[in-house]
Scaffold this active site. Sequence first.
Site, mmCIF file in Angstrom:
data_model
loop_
_atom_site.group_PDB
_atom_site.id
_atom_site.type_symbol
_atom_site.label_atom_id
_atom_site.label_comp_id
_atom_site.label_asym_id
_atom_site.label_seq_id
_atom_site.Cartn_x
_atom_site.Cartn_y
_atom_site.Cartn_z
ATOM 1 N N ASP A 52 38.497 34.269 35.925
ATOM 2 C CA ASP A 52 39.346 35.426 36.213
ATOM 3 C C ASP A 52 39.050 36.004 37.585
ATOM 4 O O ASP A 52 39.890 36.667 38.182
ATOM 5 C CB ASP A 52 39.163 36.491 35.129
ATOM 6 C CG ASP A 52 39.757 36.003 33.817
ATOM 7 O OD1 ASP A 52 39.052 35.272 33.090
ATOM 8 O OD2 ASP A 52 40.935 36.294 33.544
HETATM 9 C C1 LIG Z 1 43.620 30.041 33.728
HETATM 10 S S1 LIG Z 1 43.396 31.442 32.727
HETATM 11 C C2 LIG Z 1 41.982 32.140 33.363
HETATM 12 C C3 LIG Z 1 41.242 33.016 32.356
HETATM 13 O O1 LIG Z 1 42.056 34.074 31.764
HETATM 14 C C4 LIG Z 1 41.668 34.210 30.372
HETATM 15 O O2 LIG Z 1 41.474 35.540 29.988
HETATM 16 P P1 LIG Z 1 42.617 36.327 29.130
HETATM 17 O O3 LIG Z 1 43.078 35.403 28.041
HETATM 18 O O4 LIG Z 1 41.888 37.561 28.628
HETATM 19 O O5 LIG Z 1 43.694 36.669 30.127
HETATM 20 C C5 LIG Z 1 40.369 33.466 30.274
HETATM 21 O O6 LIG Z 1 39.287 34.228 30.770
HETATM 22 C C6 LIG Z 1 40.685 32.280 31.178
HETATM 23 O O7 LIG Z 1 39.570 31.505 31.481
#
Ligand SMILES: CSC[C@H]1O[C@H](OP(=O)(O)O)[C@H](O)[C@@H]1O
Length: 416
Positions: free
Chosen positions: A284
Amino acid sequence: MTLKAILFDRTQPKNVSVEVLDQLLLPYTTKYIPIHTIDDGYSVINLMQVRGAPAIAIVGALSVLMEVQLLQNDSFVKAQIFYDASSFDAISTKLVERLDFLLCSRPTAVNLSNALSEIKTILTSASDLATFHTRLYEFVCLLIDDDLSNNVKMGNNGAQYLLQELQGEGFDQDFAVLTICNTGSLATSGYGTALGVIRSLWEDSKSKNASDKPLEKKRKVGAGNAKMTHVFPLETRPYNQGSRLTAYELVHDQIPATLIPDSSITYRIATSPLPIKAAFVGADRIVRNGDTANKIGTYQLALICKQFGIKFFVTAPKTTIDNITESGAGIVVEERKANEFKHVSGTVIDGKSGEPQLDSDGNPVSGKVGVAPVGVDVWNPAFDVTPHELIDGIVTEVGVFTKDSEGKFNLGELLG
Ligand SMILES: CSC[C@H]1O[C@H](OP(=O)(O)O)[C@H](O)[C@@H]1O
């Protein structure tokens, strides 16, 4: 089944439409939500109806494009009270406020911040609304198209790097990989980041398995004869991106996989019928020294991989790089609401048939169950920060970055 997180009809540049897949209802219900304004964008991102760092940035940017499209509509402008439409300067001032509001929807993923910064630059360089609208449309189309093409490059970079490493070690057997959360088509404009590497490894495996050619003549995507033949996705409590989304994508692509509880990683590695040779995770926010914010549970996965000598790779496009923050200590980690942890959301299953319960219209019924007492306090961080010392490589569309002899990442090429 659909893996299209975002439907963007761009056939008429001045009259586009946007819908996002409500990922809270997956895997049993496919429902799209129309996006007309920045408020719509904020809502679907904040509620995590759409999630995944790249997808968040894309939906945020699209919501801005939709709002600007409305501002080009005279009847809308006359009816609304939000913008002082008397001048482009007045509109710009309000729009900057609205971009800052949108940024608050989810603070940790840097992709949204990077995209909105680019939009502000486009806004300040435009002389009028029509010019800004055209340039914004071009920016959003490029953001989406670059994300998809970069994901395929990243997937191949990561797969080839791992296979070369294994060949160098003299390992030529079938192997498995671990992954956490969802980093696939449902988190991006398609193919995915870490799950994109897994897709590329699977393509390599299928090509090596092709029975129509002797081994030495098979079209190998990657070096050597080692093949990825299985994936262990972690369920990824409490939102269950792994069980609801990644497992959904792996079933869709017919990639052999076994979903495992987050708490079973160590025992799964210790007893796996196949050697587990790598973990691929998304990101992220990757800061200047390589420390990485990613889904909660990533840090402990990295520690466990270190203990077992399993390669641990972060996979992310350049749009996930934070080129300002020096180390993980500077990352703001979003905490989600307590009830997102104390309640489990999903589709109601009929106890006898094991099938989803259907409502009077034949649609699966959604529900929540409580799994913790009302009075207990909880801690529900959406992410953790993995120190760069535990990361063996950062896979990007540009290539795979590894640490130097002093254990430091040199991400200059990524830092702009
Ligand atoms: C390519 S997605 C990157 C990242 O986003 C996800 O978090 P969330 O589902 O809370 O938006 C997850 O940390 C992924 O690794």
